[in-house]
Design an enzyme around this catalytic site. Sequence first.
Site, PDB file in Angstrom:
ATOM      1  N   MET A  93       0.421 -11.207   6.891  1.00  0.00           N
ATOM      2  CA  MET A  93      -0.893 -11.013   6.963  1.00  0.00           C
ATOM      3  C   MET A  93      -1.395 -11.312   8.199  1.00  0.00           C
ATOM      4  SD  MET A  93      -1.396  -9.430   4.110  1.00  0.00           S
ATOM      5  CE  MET A  93      -3.407  -9.462   4.061  1.00  0.00           C
ATOM      6  N   HIS A 112       3.111  -0.605   4.480  1.00  0.00           N
ATOM      7  CA  HIS A 112       1.569  -0.440   4.269  1.00  0.00           C
ATOM      8  C   HIS A 112       1.440   0.596   2.920  1.00  0.00           C
ATOM      9  CE1 HIS A 112      -2.201  -0.309   5.365  1.00  0.00           C
ATOM     10  NE2 HIS A 112      -2.375   0.946   4.877  1.00  0.00           N
ATOM     11  N   GLU A 177       7.001   1.228  -3.061  1.00  0.00           N
ATOM     12  CA  GLU A 177       7.527   0.170  -1.964  1.00  0.00           C
ATOM     13  C   GLU A 177       8.860  -0.538  -2.019  1.00  0.00           C
ATOM     14  OE1 GLU A 177       4.408  -2.437  -0.703  1.00  0.00           O
ATOM     15  OE2 GLU A 177       2.779  -1.421  -1.520  1.00  0.00           O
TER      16      GLU A 177
HETATM   17  C1  GRF Z   1       2.297  -4.732  -0.140  1.00  0.00           C
HETATM   18  O1  GRF Z   1       1.328  -3.865  -1.052  1.00  0.00           O
HETATM   19  C2  GRF Z   1       2.445  -4.301   0.976  1.00  0.00           C
HETATM   20  O2  GRF Z   1       2.499  -2.891   1.248  1.00  0.00           O
HETATM   21  C3  GRF Z   1       1.337  -4.896   1.867  1.00  0.00           C
HETATM   22  O3  GRF Z   1       1.276  -6.305   1.327  1.00  0.00           O
HETATM   23  C4  GRF Z   1       1.643  -6.275  -0.010  1.00  0.00           C
HETATM   24  C5  GRF Z   1       2.716  -7.204  -0.004  1.00  0.00           C
HETATM   25  O4  GRF Z   1       3.322  -7.357  -1.403  1.00  0.00           O
HETATM   26  N1  GRF Z   1       1.757  -5.066   3.284  1.00  0.00           N
HETATM   27  P1  GRF Z   1       4.333  -8.360  -1.833  1.00  0.00           P
HETATM   28  O5  GRF Z   1       4.134  -9.725  -1.036  1.00  0.00           O
HETATM   29  O6  GRF Z   1       5.767  -7.844  -1.009  1.00  0.00           O
HETATM   30  O7  GRF Z   1       4.436  -8.666  -3.216  1.00  0.00           O
END
Ligand code: GRF
Length: 221
Positions: A93, A112, A177
């Site tokens: 972040m 993303h 993802e």
């Molecule tokens: C995911 O939704 C990713 O796309 C975004 O942040 C979230 C991270 O999730 N960038 P995690 O920490 O991998 O569970």
Amino acid sequence: MKRNLPIGVLVSGSGSNLQSIIDNIESGNLEAEIRIVISNNPVAYALKRARQHKIKTAIIKHNDFETRESFDREIVGILKSCGVELVVMAGFMRVISSVLIKAYPNKIVNIHPALLPSFPGMHAQRQALEYGVKFSGCTVHFVDENVDSGPIIIQAIVPVYEEDTEETLSARILKEEHRIYPQAIQFLAKNKIRIENRKVIISEGKCDKLISIHNPCLSGF
Ligand code: GRF
């Protein structure tokens, strides 16, 4: 001889994408090796996941640095000392600066939770719901100097339903993802990717059978 791509994973939160990368490496699907997991958040659950798999971790708190650049310089130092060749941002972040980008040109990827270039930035799933799109999804892309704007490697589409909440849509996207991120890294590990202008050309996995999908479904048209 088989060579695993040395990667470094940057995290801030739950680390479910990190977990899927770990699981795919352990099952032999993904020919990579995680040299280091770096978190800017000391209590990120992702750190626990890494430790459970005996992966080296580092905590670098951004508040300890005066500028974005000095924070990034510290991260670059660690990545380089671990021999990392690809930087994988997995729920990290922080906006990164040119310090990190110049140290790893076209060697940083991010995931993303939207179909870029739609809904960049924070709360992408909420943005998609509020806009009223019928499909959303996720995107793995190279990282450049702007937010969520680099060349796109792979995308997955999911439907958005009328009854969806931010939570249900996020969960549907997250499942995808966990599939596309390891796949994108595997393409990179096997040198299947090149960038021409801003187009990513992949010498495998051509999806030429797919014509179109609709939501809602068409009734006889
Ligand atoms: C995911 O939704 C990713 O796309 C975004 O942040 C979230 C991270 O999730 N960038 P995690 O920490 O991998 O569970």
